[in-house]
Design a protein around this motif. Structure first.
Motif, short mmCIF file in Angstrom:
data_model
loop_
_atom_site.label_atom_id
_atom_site.label_comp_id
_atom_site.label_asym_id
_atom_site.label_seq_id
_atom_site.Cartn_x
_atom_site.Cartn_y
_atom_site.Cartn_z
N LEU A 1 -21.88 -0.79 -46.71
CA LEU A 1 -21.36 -0.15 -45.18
C LEU A 1 -19.84 0.93 -44.66
O LEU A 1 -18.86 1.95 -44.68
N ARG A 2 -19.06 -0.20 -46.02
CA ARG A 2 -17.54 -0.24 -45.68
C ARG A 2 -17.33 0.93 -46.38
O ARG A 2 -16.82 2.31 -46.80
N PHE A 3 -17.74 0.92 -48.25
CA PHE A 3 -18.06 1.52 -48.50
C PHE A 3 -17.80 3.79 -48.02
O PHE A 3 -17.56 4.23 -48.08
N ALA A 4 -19.18 2.90 -47.94
CA ALA A 4 -19.77 4.25 -47.07
C ALA A 4 -18.95 5.07 -46.07
O ALA A 4 -18.20 6.39 -45.78
N GLU A 5 -17.89 4.05 -45.11
CA GLU A 5 -16.99 4.31 -44.29
C GLU A 5 -15.86 5.17 -44.98
O GLU A 5 -15.03 6.03 -44.44
N LEU A 6 -15.44 4.48 -46.17
CA LEU A 6 -14.04 5.08 -46.74
C LEU A 6 -14.16 6.25 -47.20
O LEU A 6 -13.86 7.56 -47.19
N ALA A 7 -15.97 6.68 -48.35
CA ALA A 7 -16.03 8.32 -48.15
C ALA A 7 -16.16 8.80 -47.33
O ALA A 7 -15.75 10.06 -47.14
#
Length: 76
Positions: free
Chosen positions: A56-62
């Motif tokens: 979820l955090r990686f998706a937010e970074l993207a």
């Protein structure tokens, strides 16, 4: 007790990454914290429970970068 220490360490790494983003630090530093949390979880056999949080955090970074989320990331 050791399991509690590992969970606390994972939580601290996730929060550190979140705080880095909130404070305007480079997204790469936040990503590094998230990756460390996932590595600690992997070593402790907790990867399956921590990976969704990290993804979820990686998706937010993207999303913040304006790019598409990494493969396997949940769609919003």
């Amino acid at each position: 007790m050791a399991d509690d220490n590992v969970r606390m360490r994972i939580q601290k790494l996730l929060v550190r990454g979140d705080n880095r983003l909130k404070q305007g630090a480079d997204a790469a530093k936040a990503r590094q914290s998230y990756e460390q949390a996932l590595e600690v979880a992997r070593e402790a056999g907790l990867e399956d429970s921590v990976r969704p949080l990290v993804e979820l955090r990686f998706a937010e970074l993207a999303r913040l970068r304006g790019g598409s989320p990494p493969p396997g990331a949940p769609a919003h």
